[in-house]
Design an enzyme around this catalytic site. Structure first.
Site, PDB file in Angstrom:
ATOM      1  CG  ASP A  37      -2.238  -0.255   1.254  1.00 15.55           C
ATOM      2  OD1 ASP A  37      -2.476  -0.092  -0.590  1.00 15.55           O
ATOM      3  OD2 ASP A  37      -3.120  -0.524   1.942  1.00 15.55           O
ATOM      4  CE  LYS A  59      -6.233   7.428  -2.421  1.00 17.29           C
ATOM      5  NZ  LYS A  59      -6.379   5.664  -1.808  1.00 17.29           N
ATOM      6  CG  MET A 175      -5.911  10.230   6.040  1.00 18.87           C
ATOM      7  SD  MET A 175      -7.311   8.709   5.555  1.00 18.87           S
ATOM      8  CE  MET A 175      -7.702   7.987   6.734  1.00 18.87           C
TER       9      MET A 175
HETATM   10  N1  SAH Z   1      -3.459   2.260   8.200  1.00 21.95           N
HETATM   11  C1  SAH Z   1      -2.466   3.953   9.003  1.00 21.95           C
HETATM   12  C2  SAH Z   1      -3.345   4.922   8.622  1.00 21.95           C
HETATM   13  C3  SAH Z   1      -3.961   4.602   7.230  1.00 21.95           C
HETATM   14  S1  SAH Z   1      -4.685   6.250   7.089  1.00 21.95           S
HETATM   15  C4  SAH Z   1      -2.471   3.180  10.013  1.00 21.95           C
HETATM   16  O1  SAH Z   1      -2.671   2.685  11.170  1.00 21.95           O
HETATM   17  O2  SAH Z   1      -1.577   4.122  10.579  1.00 21.95           O
HETATM   18  C5  SAH Z   1      -3.293   7.265   6.063  1.00 21.95           C
HETATM   19  C6  SAH Z   1      -2.977   8.480   7.132  1.00 21.95           C
HETATM   20  O3  SAH Z   1      -2.324   7.700   8.093  1.00 21.95           O
HETATM   21  C7  SAH Z   1      -2.271   9.853   6.801  1.00 21.95           C
HETATM   22  O4  SAH Z   1      -3.366  10.822   6.295  1.00 21.95           O
HETATM   23  C8  SAH Z   1      -1.335  10.344   7.993  1.00 21.95           C
HETATM   24  O5  SAH Z   1      -2.971  10.603   8.972  1.00 21.95           O
HETATM   25  C9  SAH Z   1      -1.493   9.130   9.200  1.00 21.95           C
HETATM   26  N2  SAH Z   1      -0.121   8.128   8.378  1.00 21.95           N
HETATM   27  C10 SAH Z   1      -0.197   7.942   8.344  1.00 21.95           C
HETATM   28  N3  SAH Z   1       1.880   7.068   8.150  1.00 21.95           N
HETATM   29  C11 SAH Z   1       2.358   8.911   8.543  1.00 21.95           C
HETATM   30  C12 SAH Z   1       3.722   8.682   8.977  1.00 21.95           C
HETATM   31  N4  SAH Z   1       5.097   8.280   9.162  1.00 21.95           N
HETATM   32  N5  SAH Z   1       3.160  10.344   9.773  1.00 21.95           N
HETATM   33  C13 SAH Z   1       2.432  10.836  10.510  1.00 21.95           C
HETATM   34  N6  SAH Z   1       1.102  10.395   9.283  1.00 21.95           N
HETATM   35  C14 SAH Z   1       1.190   9.114   8.978  1.00 21.95           C
END
Ligand code: SAH
Length: 268
Positions: A37, A59, A175
């Site tokens: 992903d 994407k 997000m």
């Molecule tokens: N399943 C993921 C979340 C997916 S939604 C989890 O548990 O973390 C995607 C969102 O996750 C992004 O828009 C952002 O808000 C957050 N995100 C993912 N990786 C990140 C990172 N390294 N630093 C900050 N935010 C992150």
């Protein structure tokens, strides 16, 4: 007939490969097909064997995203052909990651599937900014929430903001930076104190991770001025006051010595 394989829905964590679980590494080492992903650090793919086929289905980065039902069918087909499929998802597979849709689909089609937790970005972001998400003195809970599903009828949205604003828990918003104006307005209109501390953490655990603290009333202006872009987590609540005002941390992966920007606090 071939023995059917298995699908593993694996959390890749927020970015730093050292934050993978031992189980995630073990499963990756056994993979024959890896479906990756967005927001999965490519360095994590080094744990997959060279013979494994790796497909990017996210994407971002100019690639076309693969439709969710095509991902479902690919996983099912590969498992039926005896493959060991690792579906790598950022953070934890079951936090805002559609992991449960995949789990349900595969189970409904009789495919063996198992979830391996990953460290969700909200937890890593808080640690990266130097704040605890709970505190015995001021905050007894945490709410993980996505800014994306707040849309809907105005009525419904107002109720959601009111619940978040008045819940008394630390808000960890995923997000959120792309629609930060709506997030901040919603909370303020629902009665949240404009001085409530907020912190935005960009690229948690990845170099260069960056966090910026401000008041809720200045959140939108701060995000725009500092050009804070996705991937980012917004943390709102009294505990956010414990974060450094501005912190740029290039020590993730231990690549660079600790470096603070020395900039004046952005606000507050
Ligand atoms: N399943 C993921 C979340 C997916 S939604 C989890 O548990 O973390 C995607 C969102 O996750 C992004 O828009 C952002 O808000 C957050 N995100 C993912 N990786 C990140 C990172 N390294 N630093 C900050 N935010 C992150």
């Amino acid at each position: 007939m071939r023995t059917p394989g298995k699908v593993w829905l694996v959390g890749a964590g927020p970015g730093d490969p050292e934050l993978l679980t031992l189980k995630a590494v073990r499963v990756l080492r056994a993979a024959s097909l890896v479906l990756v992903d967005d927001l999965v650090n490519p360095a994590i793919l080094d744990f997959a064997p060279p013979r494994a086929v790796v497909r990017h289905v996210g994407k971002r980065g100019g690639r076309l995203s693969t439709k969710q039902d095509a991902i479902h069918r690919t996983m099912m087909q590969a498992a039926l052909e005896g493959e060991t499929v690792v579906r790598l998802k950022g953070g934890d597979p079951l936090i805002f990651g559609r992991g449960h849709e995949e789990l349900r689909y595969l189970r409904a089609h009789g495919i063996e599937v198992e979830v391996v937790n990953g460290l969700t970005a909200g937890l890593a972001a808080a640690t990266g900014a130097g704040i605890p998400l709970t505190d015995r003195a001021c905050c007894h809970g945490v709410t993980f929430v996505t800014a994306r599903t707040q849309a809907g009828s105005a009525d419904r949205e107002a109720r959601d903001w009111a619940a978040l604003a008045g819940g008394g828990t630390t808000l960890v918003i995923y997000m959120g930076v792309a629609c930060v104006e709506r997030v901040a307005d919603g909370l303020l209109r629902a009665g949240m104190d404009p001085d409530t501390p907020a912190v935005v953490v960009v690229s948690a655990t990845l170099p260069p991770q960056r966090s910026v603290r401000c008041a809720l009333s200045a959140l939108n202006a701060t995000v725009q001025r500092e050009k804070l872009r996705s991937p980012a987590i917004i943390i709102i609540g009294p505990v956010a006051a414990l974060a450094d005002p501005v912190r740029t941390d290039e020590t993730a992966f231990g690549l660079l010595p600790a470096a603070h920007t020395g900039q004046a606090p952005a606000c507050v």
